[in-house]
Enzyme design. Structure first.
Site, PDB file in Angstrom:
ATOM      1  N   ASP A   1       0.870  -1.181   0.000  1.00 34.30           N
ATOM      2  CA  ASP A   1       0.000   0.000   0.000  1.00 34.30           C
ATOM      3  C   ASP A   1       0.903   1.225   0.000  1.00 34.30           C
ATOM      4  O   ASP A   1       1.363   1.669   1.063  1.00 34.30           O
ATOM      5  CB  ASP A   1      -0.931   0.020   1.211  1.00 34.30           C
ATOM      6  CG  ASP A   1      -1.989   1.105   1.111  1.00 34.30           C
ATOM      7  OD1 ASP A   1      -3.100   0.808   0.649  1.00 34.30           O
ATOM      8  OD2 ASP A   1      -1.685   2.245   1.499  1.00 34.30           O
TER       9      ASP A   1
ATOM     10  N   GLU B   1       2.264   5.171  -0.549  1.00 39.99           N
ATOM     11  CA  GLU B   1       1.817   6.540  -0.330  1.00 39.99           C
ATOM     12  C   GLU B   1       2.526   7.430  -1.331  1.00 39.99           C
ATOM     13  O   GLU B   1       3.709   7.217  -1.650  1.00 39.99           O
ATOM     14  CB  GLU B   1       2.130   7.004   1.098  1.00 39.99           C
ATOM     15  CG  GLU B   1       1.447   6.190   2.177  1.00 39.99           C
ATOM     16  CD  GLU B   1      -0.063   6.239   2.109  1.00 39.99           C
ATOM     17  OE1 GLU B   1      -0.603   7.274   1.661  1.00 39.99           O
ATOM     18  OE2 GLU B   1      -0.700   5.253   2.494  1.00 39.99           O
TER      19      GLU B   1
ATOM     20  N   ASP C   1      -2.673   1.433  -6.550  1.00 41.75           N
ATOM     21  CA  ASP C   1      -1.275   1.275  -6.123  1.00 41.75           C
ATOM     22  C   ASP C   1      -0.392   0.799  -7.274  1.00 41.75           C
ATOM     23  O   ASP C   1       0.715   1.328  -7.476  1.00 41.75           O
ATOM     24  CB  ASP C   1      -1.197   0.288  -4.959  1.00 41.75           C
ATOM     25  CG  ASP C   1      -1.889   0.811  -3.720  1.00 41.75           C
ATOM     26  OD1 ASP C   1      -1.256   1.514  -2.928  1.00 41.75           O
ATOM     27  OD2 ASP C   1      -3.102   0.520  -3.558  1.00 41.75           O
TER      28      ASP C   1
ATOM     29  N   HIS D   1      -3.620   6.032   6.520  1.00 46.94           N
ATOM     30  CA  HIS D   1      -2.920   6.606   5.371  1.00 46.94           C
ATOM     31  C   HIS D   1      -1.410   6.616   5.563  1.00 46.94           C
ATOM     32  O   HIS D   1      -0.708   7.360   4.869  1.00 46.94           O
ATOM     33  CB  HIS D   1      -3.421   8.028   5.075  1.00 46.94           C
ATOM     34  CG  HIS D   1      -4.880   8.096   4.772  1.00 46.94           C
ATOM     35  ND1 HIS D   1      -5.446   7.557   3.635  1.00 46.94           N
ATOM     36  CD2 HIS D   1      -5.911   8.637   5.473  1.00 46.94           C
ATOM     37  CE1 HIS D   1      -6.751   7.766   3.632  1.00 46.94           C
ATOM     38  NE2 HIS D   1      -7.062   8.410   4.754  1.00 46.94           N
TER      39      HIS D   1
ATOM     40  N   ASP E   1      -1.379   0.722   6.738  1.00 45.25           N
ATOM     41  CA  ASP E   1      -2.437   0.282   5.840  1.00 45.25           C
ATOM     42  C   ASP E   1      -2.176  -1.132   5.327  1.00 45.25           C
ATOM     43  O   ASP E   1      -3.081  -1.967   5.237  1.00 45.25           O
ATOM     44  CB  ASP E   1      -2.564   1.252   4.655  1.00 45.25           C
ATOM     45  CG  ASP E   1      -3.210   2.567   5.063  1.00 45.25           C
ATOM     46  OD1 ASP E   1      -3.760   2.644   6.179  1.00 45.25           O
ATOM     47  OD2 ASP E   1      -3.176   3.528   4.258  1.00 45.25           O
TER      48      ASP E   1
END
Length: 416
Positions: free
Chosen positions: A227, A229, A327, A384, A389
């Site tokens: 996941d 960012e 992603d 987040h 996550d």
């Protein structure tokens, strides 16, 4: 004698003159065919109207194209509003009736065109029907070759399982929780989740008693839950370039149902090196964290080295798992373009956990928090934040496997 000859000549001249005078008188007198009855206030007959209009028709020396256009104009008709009578256009003089007949060659030509079009239509429909039948047979072959289709459902145990599933559907949530607690199973989750969990347990036990296989196929030894960012603004423009600032991996063993290890690294953005205030508050990633981090190509190389140390791709099979398609299909794809590196081959297909969740529990597609709530789990960590996550997604994947879900590829990279 001479006098007699003069008398005869004079008589001949007189006879010829009389004959000429009689002939001239006969030609100058009106013929009976042209004598008309006096006008009594009635309109002329149809025949006389046709006769007068025929004298207005173009001479026979007109070209065929002109005669054809006259025929076309003459054929135009309109229906009256109040009755079914047909009127001719008064500005187009009618032609003789024999000229109004349609040529047989024209009829044959029109029929030939219609027959040709109908033949083409029939051929096209035949091809489409053939292609449809081939596709249907191919689908049947695929369905029949799947493991579910190869099962023999004639065993009486399947009827017993169906009846028991019906009774489970009629149970309340409290009844489901009490039954699951008595069986030593997880009693957390929504009613739909509890029903699916109890059905899976009963089916597994019944098949085991009947001596039938109860194993769910395990396609991969490990799941690499990712996941990422990325940089963002509160309102992202259409041409905004998202760059990965955190790349986490949670290694999940699908056989032992344990999280064995994790990998987490920050990435230094290049296109937008300065993080927005909104991005820092959302991800809890500060500017100092990314300033001292490596660029994405270096981070990806470290992650792949870590994966090789775990034996992924050599000793053990593995698959990438995420909770959505962004992603891999957006952030990683865009980052590889920005960094001018090749997109990883192992990430071109992945397991979308939210799809597996919706298919297993018969729900709509849910976000991360909603999936956790549905199975009775609370979010752990900072929302987040990439590594947190990924850990929570891995927890959902573990529960899905326990409840009988099959982890397999269900999404792939779309063409750029």
């Amino acid at each position: 004698m001479i006098v007699l000859e003069y008398v005869l000549i004079l008589g001949s001249v007189i006879v010829v003159s009389c004959f000429i005078l009689i002939s001239f008188a006969m030609n100058s007198s009106p013929s009976t065919a042209e004598v008309q009855a006096p006008d009594k206030g009635h309109s002329p007959s149809r025949r006389n109207r046709r006769g007068r209009k025929l004298r207005q028709t173009p001479p026979s020396s007109s070209t065929p194209q002109q005669r054809q256009s006259a025929n076309v104009r003459h054929r135009r008709t309109r229906l009256a509003d109040n009755d079914d009578t047909v009127e001719m256009h008064i500005d187009d003089p009618p032609l003789p009736e024999e000229n109004m007949d349609i040529d047989d060659d024209d009829v044959d030509c029109e029929c030939g065109v219609q027959n040709t079009m109908s033949n083409k239509t029939r051929i096209k429909e035949g091809r489409e029907n053939k292609r449809r039948k081939e596709n249907e047979s191919l689908l049947v072959t695929k369905k029949d070759s799947s493991p579910a289709r190869l099962k023999d459902f004639s065993h009486p145990i399947y009827k017993e399982m169906s009846l028991r599933n019906g009774s489970v559907n009629r149970m309340t949530k409290i009844d489901l929780q009490n039954t699951l607690q008595e069986l030593g199973l997880n009693r957390l989750g929504s009613a739909d989740v509890l029903k699916r969990r109890l059905k899976h347990h009963y089916s597994k036990e019944s098949l085991k008693v009947a001596g039938l296989s109860t194993d769910v196929p395990i396609r991969f030894d490990y799941l690499c839950v990712i996941d990422v960012e990325a940089t963002c603004l509160e309102i992202n423009p259409v041409d905004y370039v998202h760059e990965i600032i955190e790349f986490p991996i949670v290694l999940l063993n699908t056989k032992t149902l344990q999280i064995e290890d994790t990998f987490d690294a920050f990435c230094k953005p290049v296109v937008n090196p300065q993080l927005s205030k909104f991005c820092s508050q959302l991800t809890n990633i500060s500017q100092k964290m990314v300033d001292k981090a490596d660029t994405f190509p270096v981070v990806l190389e470290k992650a792949e080295r870590w994966m090789k140390q775990k034996g992924l791709g050599s000793k053990h099979s593995f698959a990438i798992a995420t909770d959505c398609s962004l992603d891999m299909d957006l952030y990683l794809k865009l980052q590889c373009l920005v960094s001018e590196i090749t997109y990883p081959q192992y990430a071109k297909e992945w397991v979308n956990i939210s799809k597996v969740f919706a298919n297993l529990y018969k729900t709509k597609r849910l976000p991360l928090r909603a999936m956790l709530d549905s199975i009775g789990l609370a979010f752990i960590g900072q929302p987040h934040r990439g590594i947190d996550d990924a850990r929570n997604i891995a927890r959902i994947a573990l529960q899905l496997i326990e409840d009988g879900a099959e982890m397999k590829y269900n999404e792939k990279l779309t063409p750029t």
